[in-house]
Design an enzyme around this catalytic site. Sequence first.
Site, PDB file in Angstrom:
ATOM      1  N   ASP A 258       0.858  -1.182   0.000  1.00 60.51           N
ATOM      2  CA  ASP A 258       0.000   0.000   0.000  1.00 60.51           C
ATOM      3  C   ASP A 258       0.898   1.236   0.000  1.00 60.51           C
ATOM      4  O   ASP A 258       1.834   1.343   0.805  1.00 60.51           O
ATOM      5  CB  ASP A 258      -0.895  -0.009   1.246  1.00 60.51           C
ATOM      6  CG  ASP A 258      -1.972   1.053   1.187  1.00 60.51           C
ATOM      7  OD1 ASP A 258      -3.059   0.756   0.660  1.00 60.51           O
ATOM      8  OD2 ASP A 258      -1.722   2.178   1.664  1.00 60.51           O
ATOM      9  N   ASN A 266      -2.129  13.280  -3.568  1.00 60.62           N
ATOM     10  CA  ASN A 266      -3.223  13.822  -4.392  1.00 60.62           C
ATOM     11  C   ASN A 266      -3.584  15.245  -3.974  1.00 60.62           C
ATOM     12  O   ASN A 266      -3.781  16.134  -4.814  1.00 60.62           O
ATOM     13  CB  ASN A 266      -4.456  12.919  -4.294  1.00 60.62           C
ATOM     14  CG  ASN A 266      -4.374  11.711  -5.210  1.00 60.62           C
ATOM     15  OD1 ASN A 266      -3.734  11.751  -6.251  1.00 60.62           O
ATOM     16  ND2 ASN A 266      -5.024  10.626  -4.818  1.00 60.62           N
ATOM     17  N   HIS A 271      -4.388  15.200  -8.621  1.00 60.89           N
ATOM     18  CA  HIS A 271      -4.707  13.808  -8.949  1.00 60.89           C
ATOM     19  C   HIS A 271      -3.893  13.280 -10.127  1.00 60.89           C
ATOM     20  O   HIS A 271      -3.646  12.080 -10.225  1.00 60.89           O
ATOM     21  CB  HIS A 271      -6.205  13.670  -9.234  1.00 60.89           C
ATOM     22  CG  HIS A 271      -7.042  13.775  -7.997  1.00 60.89           C
ATOM     23  ND1 HIS A 271      -7.229  12.712  -7.137  1.00 60.89           N
ATOM     24  CD2 HIS A 271      -7.730  14.810  -7.447  1.00 60.89           C
ATOM     25  CE1 HIS A 271      -8.002  13.086  -6.126  1.00 60.89           C
ATOM     26  NE2 HIS A 271      -8.325  14.361  -6.300  1.00 60.89           N
ATOM     27  N   ASP A 275      -1.961   9.818 -10.166  1.00 61.32           N
ATOM     28  CA  ASP A 275      -2.079   8.802 -11.227  1.00 61.32           C
ATOM     29  C   ASP A 275      -0.701   8.374 -11.723  1.00 61.32           C
ATOM     30  O   ASP A 275      -0.465   7.187 -12.000  1.00 61.32           O
ATOM     31  CB  ASP A 275      -2.890   9.349 -12.396  1.00 61.32           C
ATOM     32  CG  ASP A 275      -4.368   9.521 -12.062  1.00 61.32           C
ATOM     33  OD1 ASP A 275      -4.800   8.971 -11.026  1.00 61.32           O
ATOM     34  OD2 ASP A 275      -5.083  10.187 -12.833  1.00 61.32           O
ATOM     35  N   GLU A 301      -4.880   2.467  -3.892  1.00 62.07           N
ATOM     36  CA  GLU A 301      -3.425   2.510  -3.884  1.00 62.07           C
ATOM     37  C   GLU A 301      -2.849   1.214  -3.329  1.00 62.07           C
ATOM     38  O   GLU A 301      -1.720   1.166  -2.857  1.00 62.07           O
ATOM     39  CB  GLU A 301      -2.920   3.702  -3.060  1.00 62.07           C
ATOM     40  CG  GLU A 301      -3.288   3.691  -1.590  1.00 62.07           C
ATOM     41  CD  GLU A 301      -4.602   4.418  -1.295  1.00 62.07           C
ATOM     42  OE1 GLU A 301      -4.771   4.825  -0.135  1.00 62.07           O
ATOM     43  OE2 GLU A 301      -5.445   4.575  -2.195  1.00 62.07           O
TER      44      GLU A 301
END
Length: 385
Positions: A258, A266, A271, A275, A301
Site C-alpha cells: 500500500d 493527491n 490527482h 495517477d 493505492e
Amino acid sequence: MSAAVLFLVVNFLIGLCFSAVFAVVSIYSRWRSAALLFSAGLFIASLTMAFELAVAYSNNPRLWATAAYGTVLAGLVLLHRGIAELYGRPFPAWVAISTFLAGMAVFIVIRDLPRSWWGYGFLYQGPYALVTFAATARVLLSDRKKPIDIVLAIVLAVSGLHFLLKAALAAIMGPGATPSAYISTNYAVMSQSITAVLIVAVGLMLLAVLTLDIMVVERGRAERDGLSGLANRIGFDKAVKLAIKKRGDRQHAVILCDLDHFKAINDTYGHHAGDMVINAFGTMIAAQAGGDAIVGRIGGEEFAVFLPDTPIAVAVAVAETLRLGARKMMVPGLPGGFVVTASFGVAASKPSDGAQDALHQADAALYSAKRGGRDCVHQAHGLAA
C-alpha cells in the site's frame, strides 16, 4: 425466374449481408484490416450475380463472362489476404495481384476451348481451388490452433474441394455449350446451390473467429486496470486460482503493498501526479517481482503480488526489493527529491486453503507495517522482517 437465377440472387444477397456485417465488425475488432478485406472480398464476389445475368441476357456475353470470372477470383484473393493477416502469415499485395492476374490469364487462355471438353471445368475452377487451398494452408501453418481455427481450416478445405467437385459435375452434366446457355442448365442450379451453402459456412466461420477474438479482448480489458496496466481484482483472483490449480500441492506466497500517504500526494500535487505514482509503482513491481509473479492493483493505492512456488523467506526478500524500488522511483508531476514509500505485508499460502486466507494474513501484516511507521515489510503473524 429459373432456379439458377434464384440461387444467383440468393447468393448475391448472402454476400452483401456478410459484407455489411464484416464492415461493422471491423469497427470493433483489433483485426480491422482483415475484417475490411473480408467485407470487400464478399462484396466483390457477390457482384458475380449481375455479371452472370448479363452473360445470359446481353449481346456481349464474352465481356460479361470475363467480369463474372474476375469478380469471383478477386473476392477469393481478398478473402485469402484477410486470412493471411488474421493468422500472421504474410501475403504481400504484389503476390495477391500476381495471383489474380495469373488466374485471369488461365481464364483467357481457356475461354475459347470447347466447354464440353472434360478438362475445361478443371482449368476453369482450378485457380479458385488453388487460392482457397492456399488460404487453408495459411490457417494450418499458423501458431493458432484453437478448435475454431481447425474448424475454419476444414471449412476452407471443403470449399476448395467444392470447386473441383463442380469441375467434375460440369464434365458429367455439361456446363452449357456457350456462356449464355449456362444459366439454363441443371449444372448451374447444382453449382449455385452448393456455392450458397459454402458462402454461408465460410462467412459464419470467419465471423466466429473475429467475434471470439473481440470477446477475448473485451474480457481482458474487464480484468485489467487501465491506470497501472496490471490485473484488477477480478483478473488477479482469476490468475491466482489458475496458477494454484496448475502448480498443485506446493507452497506459495502473497505480498500486499500500500502506498504511504497517497491521499496527501493527491491533495498536495493533484490527482494527475497521484495517477503518475500509481502508474510508476505498477510498472516497477511488475518489472521487479519476477517472471512468474502475478501482480495486480486490487484497490485505490493497494497492490498484490502472488509468488508461486516461493518460500516465505524469499517472498520477504522480494517485498524488501520492491520497497527499495519504490523509494528510487522518479515520478513525473512530483518535485525533484520527493520520495515515494510503500508498506508491505507478506504471508505464506497453503495449497489446501487457496490464496484467500493468505491474503487476509498479508492484509493484517500490511496494517501492522502501517502502524509500525510505514515504509517497511512485515511478515504475517506480526513478525517483522
